[in-house]
Design a protein around this motif. Structure first.
Motif, PDB file in Angstrom:
ATOM      1  N   PRO A   1       0.799  -1.231   0.000  1.00 16.46           N
ATOM      2  CA  PRO A   1       0.000   0.000   0.000  1.00 16.46           C
ATOM      3  C   PRO A   1       0.833   1.283   0.000  1.00 16.46           C
ATOM      4  N   GLU A   2       1.967   1.282   0.718  1.00 12.33           N
ATOM      5  CA  GLU A   2       2.812   2.482   0.808  1.00 12.33           C
ATOM      6  C   GLU A   2       3.279   2.952  -0.567  1.00 12.33           C
ATOM      7  N   GLN A   3       3.370   1.997  -1.511  1.00 11.06           N
ATOM      8  CA  GLN A   3       3.832   2.366  -2.855  1.00 11.06           C
ATOM      9  C   GLN A   3       2.851   3.308  -3.542  1.00 11.06           C
ATOM     10  N   ALA A   4       1.597   3.294  -3.091  1.00 10.79           N
ATOM     11  CA  ALA A   4       0.603   4.183  -3.695  1.00 10.79           C
ATOM     12  C   ALA A   4       0.958   5.634  -3.400  1.00 10.79           C
ATOM     13  N   ILE A   5       1.307   5.908  -2.160  1.00 10.37           N
ATOM     14  CA  ILE A   5       1.601   7.297  -1.802  1.00 10.37           C
ATOM     15  C   ILE A   5       2.941   7.721  -2.420  1.00 10.37           C
ATOM     16  N   LEU A   6       3.900   6.791  -2.443  1.00 14.95           N
ATOM     17  CA  LEU A   6       5.188   7.117  -3.078  1.00 14.95           C
ATOM     18  C   LEU A   6       4.993   7.338  -4.583  1.00 14.95           C
ATOM     19  N   GLY A   7       4.139   6.529  -5.200  1.00 18.87           N
ATOM     20  CA  GLY A   7       3.861   6.657  -6.636  1.00 18.87           C
ATOM     21  C   GLY A   7       3.156   7.965  -6.959  1.00 18.87           C
ATOM     22  N   LEU A   8       2.220   8.367  -6.111  1.00 13.23           N
ATOM     23  CA  LEU A   8       1.534   9.651  -6.333  1.00 13.23           C
ATOM     24  C   LEU A   8       2.520  10.808  -6.207  1.00 13.23           C
ATOM     25  N   ARG A   9       3.367  10.755  -5.184  1.00 10.65           N
ATOM     26  CA  ARG A   9       4.359  11.826  -5.003  1.00 10.65           C
ATOM     27  C   ARG A   9       5.242  11.937  -6.240  1.00 10.65           C
ATOM     28  N   LYS A  10       5.761  10.783  -6.680  1.00  6.50           N
ATOM     29  CA  LYS A  10       6.697  10.773  -7.803  1.00  6.50           C
ATOM     30  C   LYS A  10       6.008  11.214  -9.106  1.00  6.50           C
TER      31      LYS A  10
ATOM     32  N   PHE B   1       4.608  20.083   3.235  1.00 10.69           N
ATOM     33  CA  PHE B   1       4.436  20.984   4.384  1.00 10.69           C
ATOM     34  C   PHE B   1       3.852  20.200   5.545  1.00 10.69           C
ATOM     35  N   ARG B   2       4.563  20.173   6.655  1.00  9.68           N
ATOM     36  CA  ARG B   2       4.046  19.499   7.847  1.00  9.68           C
ATOM     37  C   ARG B   2       4.084  20.447   9.036  1.00  9.68           C
ATOM     38  N   PRO B   3       3.019  21.170   9.242  1.00 10.95           N
ATOM     39  CA  PRO B   3       2.982  22.077  10.382  1.00 10.95           C
ATOM     40  C   PRO B   3       2.868  21.280  11.692  1.00 10.95           C
TER      41      PRO B   3
ATOM     42  N   ILE C   1       9.299  21.664   6.359  1.00 13.85           N
ATOM     43  CA  ILE C   1       9.188  21.537   4.909  1.00 13.85           C
ATOM     44  C   ILE C   1      10.158  20.449   4.475  1.00 13.85           C
ATOM     45  N   ARG C   2       9.586  19.359   4.035  1.00 16.72           N
ATOM     46  CA  ARG C   2      10.353  18.161   3.691  1.00 16.72           C
ATOM     47  C   ARG C   2      10.391  18.000   2.180  1.00 16.72           C
ATOM     48  N   GLU C   3      11.584  17.853   1.633  1.00 18.86           N
ATOM     49  CA  GLU C   3      11.702  17.544   0.204  1.00 18.86           C
ATOM     50  C   GLU C   3      11.132  16.129   0.030  1.00 18.86           C
TER      51      GLU C   3
ATOM     52  N   ILE D   1      17.386   9.448  -0.653  1.00 17.31           N
ATOM     53  CA  ILE D   1      17.558   7.992  -0.629  1.00 17.31           C
ATOM     54  C   ILE D   1      16.236   7.257  -0.890  1.00 17.31           C
ATOM     55  N   TYR D   2      15.114   7.977  -0.779  1.00 19.29           N
ATOM     56  CA  TYR D   2      13.808   7.361  -1.052  1.00 19.29           C
ATOM     57  C   TYR D   2      13.673   6.916  -2.501  1.00 19.29           C
ATOM     58  N   PHE D   3      14.196   7.747  -3.411  1.00 13.28           N
ATOM     59  CA  PHE D   3      13.993   7.469  -4.832  1.00 13.28           C
ATOM     60  C   PHE D   3      15.310   7.272  -5.588  1.00 13.28           C
TER      61      PHE D   3
ATOM     62  N   GLY E   1      13.457  14.456   6.913  1.00 12.56           N
ATOM     63  CA  GLY E   1      12.143  15.067   7.101  1.00 12.56           C
ATOM     64  C   GLY E   1      11.097  14.064   7.552  1.00 12.56           C
ATOM     65  N   ASP E   2      11.227  12.848   7.071  1.00  9.04           N
ATOM     66  CA  ASP E   2      10.307  11.786   7.507  1.00  9.04           C
ATOM     67  C   ASP E   2      10.419  11.596   9.015  1.00  9.04           C
ATOM     68  N   ILE E   3      11.659  11.513   9.480  1.00  9.08           N
ATOM     69  CA  ILE E   3      11.902  11.216  10.896  1.00  9.08           C
ATOM     70  C   ILE E   3      11.564  12.432  11.769  1.00  9.08           C
TER      71      ILE E   3
HETATM   72  C1  IPM Z   1       5.135   9.577   5.632  1.00  8.80           C
HETATM   73  C2  IPM Z   1       5.165   8.069   5.672  1.00  8.80           C
HETATM   74  C3  IPM Z   1       5.622   7.565   4.316  1.00  8.80           C
HETATM   75  C4  IPM Z   1       7.045   8.054   4.118  1.00  8.80           C
HETATM   76  C5  IPM Z   1       5.527   6.040   4.128  1.00  8.80           C
HETATM   77  C6  IPM Z   1       4.132   5.530   4.379  1.00  8.80           C
HETATM   78  C7  IPM Z   1       5.999   5.614   2.763  1.00  8.80           C
HETATM   79  O1  IPM Z   1       5.960   7.624   6.709  1.00  8.80           O
HETATM   80  O2  IPM Z   1       4.395  10.141   4.811  1.00  8.80           O
HETATM   81  O3  IPM Z   1       5.854  10.187   6.417  1.00  8.80           O
HETATM   82  O4  IPM Z   1       7.997   7.413   4.577  1.00  8.80           O
HETATM   83  O5  IPM Z   1       7.201   9.103   3.499  1.00  8.80           O
END
Ligand code: IPM
Ligand code: MG
Length: 361
Positions: free
Chosen positions: A82-91, A99-101, A127-129, A134-136, A245-247
């Motif tokens: 499922p996570e590939q859906a959100i990564l695929g939409l982003r890409k 933007f993560r307030p 503000i996360r790129e 390393i994600y892509f 930015g994820d972390i």
């Molecule tokens: C986020 C999530 C995603 C990411 C996952 C679900 C791929 O943790 O949006 O922060 O790592 O970017």
């Protein structure tokens, strides 16, 4: 205005339903089209991001996204998870600016694990790129090592990389956002160890020359993680790469007391955006009617502001949420003694009512 509604999995469908109720009150000229994404799309079409869903998203002004994922898909091949859906939409939509307030609502100061004085009034913007790093980065994969400490052993590898224009555009986004706030940007890197992030630091510094009215500070990511819990209010805008930015955004979200309150926006250069709560699909509470819909409702507000040019309506939704909190209504994740525990639907209904009052005022 065309909006693609992608509720996804787990609590996604429950919280998106509440956000749609809230949007309806505003009576704006928008068409909504719903499609499957994530595990739900995998079940129906064999892929977490079917062509038809991606096409709908691309053809829309904005995407309102719930959440995707469930432990039961953890054993699928990576491209089908499922996570590939959100990564695929982003890409595929080029949604490079995330933007993560992290805002601490006055009424929820007690819900944070930090002392109230550290977080009262907290309002920072991470503000996360979102489409590089390393994600892509290619190449990536598994192979037999031909060098390193263990030649001949099986190994896995990913690639951290950033191109100059990729860093420049996210730096511009950060400086411009800071101009509308407290005019301070903290660029987070690991320039002391990583070539990629020495380059990041150099490029951000170069772009900064165009924003003399904004203060720029550089901070190593480990120190930033520490400062976020030591003195979070010292930050205004934080700009960083995809991985850091994820972390850091998860860490920052918890300062505010509840990840259930935090919206997010992911934008491309045409201002098309994907709007989603910062939390995940929470399969453990799915279907129980107890999820907090406020992060999704606030994401819909961000959508109105950023992609649909309806800032006044966005303000109204945000005010309605504050009013509902002031009434003492709380979903279980933000509940404390002396407040009133409500369900997902009751919280949505309360925001609808509060918004109706504001609209007719
Ligand atoms: C986020 C999530 C995603 C990411 C996952 C679900 C791929 O943790 O949006 O922060 O790592 O970017
Ligand atoms: Mg994350």
């Amino acid at each position: 205005m065309k909006i693609a509604v992608l509720p996804g999995d787990g609590i996604g469908t429950e919280i998106v339903a509440e956000a749609l109720k809230v949007l309806k009150v505003l009576n704006l000229p928008m068409t909504l089209e719903t499609a499957l994404v994530g595990g739900a799309a995998y079940e129906a079409h064999g892929h977490p991001l079917p062509e038809s869903t991606l096409a709908l998203a691309k053809a829309s002004d904005a995407v309102l996204f719930g959440a995707v994922g469930d432990w039961k898909y953890d054993t699928l091949d990576r491209p089908l998870r499922p996570e590939q859906a959100i990564l695929g939409l982003r890409k595929n939509m080029g949604l490079f600016a995330n933007f993560r307030p992290a805002i601490c609502y006055e009424q929820l100061v007690g819900a944070s694990s930090l002392k109230p004085e550290l977080i009262a009034g907290l309002d920072i913007l991470i503000i996360r790129e979102l489409t590089g790093d390393i994600y892509f980065g290619q190449p990536r994969g598994r192979r037999v090592a031909t060098d390193g400490h263990f030649p001949g052993a099986e190994e896995a590898f990913d690639t951290m990389r950033y191109a100059k224009p990729e860093i420049e555009r996210i730096a511009h986004v950060a400086f411009q956002a800071a101009r509308k706030r407290n005019k301070k940007v903290t660029s987070v890197d690991k320039a002391n160890v990583l070539e990629t992030f020495q380059f990041w630091k150099d490029v951000v510094t170069e772009v900064h020359a165009q924003y003399p009215d904004v203060e720029l500070e550089h901070m190593y990511v480990d120190n930033a993680a520490m400062q976020l819990v030591r003195a979070p209010k010292k930050f205004d805008v934080v700009v960083t790469g995809n991985m850091f930015g994820d972390i850091l955004s998860d860490e920052a979200s918890m300062l505010t007391g509840s990840i259930g309150m935090l919206p997010s926006a992911s934008l491309n250069s045409a201002n098309q955006g994907l709007y989603e709560p910062s939390h995940g699909s929470a399969p453990d509470i799915a279907g129980k009617g107890i999820a907090n819909p406020l992060a999704t409702i606030l994401s819909a507000a961000m959508m109105l502001r950023f992609s649909l040019n309806q800032a006044a309506s966005a303000d109204l939704i945000e005010q309605a949420v504050k009013n509902v909190l002031a009434q003492g209504l709380r979903t279980v994740d933000i509940y404390s003694e002396g407040t009133t525990k409500v369900s997902t639907r009751e919280m949505g209904d309360a925001v609808v009512k509060a918004l109706q009052v504001l609209v007719h005022a």
